[in-house]
Design a protein around this motif. Structure first.
Motif, mmCIF file in Angstrom:
data_model
loop_
_atom_site.group_PDB
_atom_site.id
_atom_site.type_symbol
_atom_site.label_atom_id
_atom_site.label_comp_id
_atom_site.label_asym_id
_atom_site.label_seq_id
_atom_site.Cartn_x
_atom_site.Cartn_y
_atom_site.Cartn_z
ATOM 1 N N LYS A 160 1.016 -1.469 -0.039
ATOM 2 C CA LYS A 160 0.027 -0.040 -0.048
ATOM 3 C C LYS A 160 0.891 1.352 -0.174
ATOM 4 O O LYS A 160 0.496 2.263 0.669
ATOM 5 N N LYS A 161 1.894 1.207 -0.832
ATOM 6 C CA LYS A 161 2.846 2.077 -0.892
ATOM 7 C C LYS A 161 3.590 2.710 0.372
ATOM 8 O O LYS A 161 3.956 3.852 0.543
ATOM 9 N N LYS A 162 3.606 1.923 1.133
ATOM 10 C CA LYS A 162 4.251 1.975 2.531
ATOM 11 C C LYS A 162 5.322 0.966 2.755
ATOM 12 O O LYS A 162 5.237 -0.068 2.495
ATOM 13 N N SER A 163 6.413 1.486 3.343
ATOM 14 C CA SER A 163 7.523 0.519 3.757
ATOM 15 C C SER A 163 7.704 0.365 5.187
ATOM 16 O O SER A 163 7.612 1.428 6.009
ATOM 17 N N TYR A 164 7.827 -0.907 5.772
ATOM 18 C CA TYR A 164 8.411 -0.946 7.176
ATOM 19 C C TYR A 164 9.279 -2.284 7.432
ATOM 20 O O TYR A 164 9.049 -3.291 6.641
#
Length: 303
Positions: A160-164
Motif C-alpha cells: 500500500k505504498k508504505k514500507s516497514y
C-alpha cells in the motif's frame, strides 16, 4: 569340439556381448539429477553470458526472468518463455539483481543498482516503485513485497505504498530468504538457516548448514546444498527435512520451480541456466566424504 573351434566360438560370443553392452549404454538416458528415485535430464535455457542475481518465474505464463551481462559489459534482464521456447529482453531495466513475481497480476518486481522497478508483461513497460536511496538485495512476493537491503540488517515489507521493517529480524544480516505457503520466513544469516513463523515475534534457529532456498509451485520450501549438490524438502507434518535426491554434477546456486513444478537452476560452474525434466529412468544417490567435503553422486539403476 576342437580347441580352435572353441576359441573361435568364445570370441564371437564376446564380441556379441560387447556390442550388446554398447547398444544398451548408448540408449541409457542421461541422469543429470536424481529426484525421488527418478532420473532427470537437463536442457540448456541460457548460456554464453555472465548470469547474476535471483531467478523468478511467472507461474501463469511459465516465463523465467533473470539478469545477464554481455561480452561487451552491457546489462540486460531477460525473459524466457518456457512453454513456447522464446526469449526477449525486458525494456528499460538494464542491471537487475533481485526479482520477484506477483502471481496474481503477473507483474515482476526488480531491484537495480538503486531502487525497485515494476514490470508489466501485459504492456511490456517498466516503471519506478522508488527506494532510490537503497540498494535492494533480495526480493520475494507473497501477497506483498518483501525485500532486504545490501549490507543492512533485517527484512522489510512494502505494501500500500508504505514500507516497514519486520522487528523480529532487525538484528539479522540476511543473505537469502523465502516466504512459504504458511507465510513463514526462512532466511540464511551467518551460514545458518533461521525461521520466523507467521504470527510470532521471535526468529528461531532451524539448521546449521549453508543452503540455497526455494519454494515450489505449492509454496513448499526446498533446501539446496550447493557444495554437496543435495536437494531437500520440508516435511510439514514432522517439521523436519527429507532428502529428495541430488544433482549429478555442477554447482546449483540459484533454484526456482516452473508451472509444472520442474526445477530451473543456475549452475555457477559453467555459467548456464538449466531446466530439469524427468525421463523416468530409475536412479540412486550415494554420498562420499564428510562435513564440508561431502558430495552426492547420482547413478542410473540398471534393471
Amino acid at each position: 569340439m576342437s580347441d580352435r573351434k572353441f576359441k573361435t566360438k568364445m570370441k564371437v560370443l564376446s564380441l556379441l556381448l560387447l556390442n550388446l553392452t554398447g547398444a544398451l549404454s548408448a540408449r541409457r538416458p542421461h541422469c543429470h539429477a536424481c529426484l525421488n528415485g527418478i532420473c532427470h535430464s537437463r536442457s540448456n535455457v541460457f548460456s554464453a553470458h555472465k548470469i547474476s542475481g535471483q531467478l523468478a518465474v511467472d507461474l501463469t505464463a511459465n516465463i523465467l526472468y533473470f539478469h545477464y551481462r554481455t561480452n561487451r559489459s552491457v546489462d540486460h534482464t531477460g525473459a524466457f518463455d518456457l512453454n513456447d521456447v522464446k526469449f526477449k529482453v525486458v525494456p528499460k531495466t538494464g542491471f537487475t539483481f533481485g526479482r520477484a513475481v506477483d502471481q496474481t497480476t503477473r507483474d515482476v518486481y526488480m531491484s537495480g543498482t538503486v531502487g525497485i522497478y515494476q514490470y508489466s508483461p501485459s504492456t511490456n513497460t517498466a516503471k519506478s516503485v522508488g527506494f532510490f536511496d537503497k540498494t535492494v538485495w533480495h526480493l520475494q512476493y507473497k501477497n506483498k513485497l518483501y525485500y532486504s537491503v545490501f549490507r543492512s540488517k533485517g527484512i522489510y515489507v512494502y505494501e500500500k505504498k508504505k514500507s516497514y521493517n519486520i522487528p523480529a529480524l532487525s538484528s539479522f544480516r540476511v543473505d537469502d530468504f523465502i516466504v512459504d505457503k504458511r507465510n513463514d520466513i526462512y532466511f540464511m544469516s551467518d551460514s545458518m538457516i533461521y525461521r520466523l513463523k507467521n504470527g510470532t515475534k521471535r526468529a528461531e534457529f532451524f539448521i546449521d548448514e549453508i543452503f540455497s532456498l526455494a519454494t515450489d509451485k505449492k509454496g513448499e520450501v526446498h533446501f539446496i546444498q550447493p557444495a554437496s549438490r543435495g536437494v531437500y524438502k520440508l516435511d510439514y507434518s514432522k517439521d523436519s527435512l527429507i532428502e529428495l535426491g541430488a544433482f549429478g554434477r555442477g554447482t546449483p546456486f540459484r533454484v526456482v520451480f516452473d508451472a509444472d513444478n520442474n526445477i530451473i537452476y543456475h549452475d555457477v560452474d559453467d555459467e548456464r541456466i538449466y531446466y530439469l525434466t524427468p525421463n523416468y529412468s530409475l536412479c540412486t544417490v550415494s554420498t562420499k566424504g564428510r562435513g564440508r567435503h561431502t558430495k552426492k553422486y547420482v547413478a542410473v539403476t540398471v534393471e
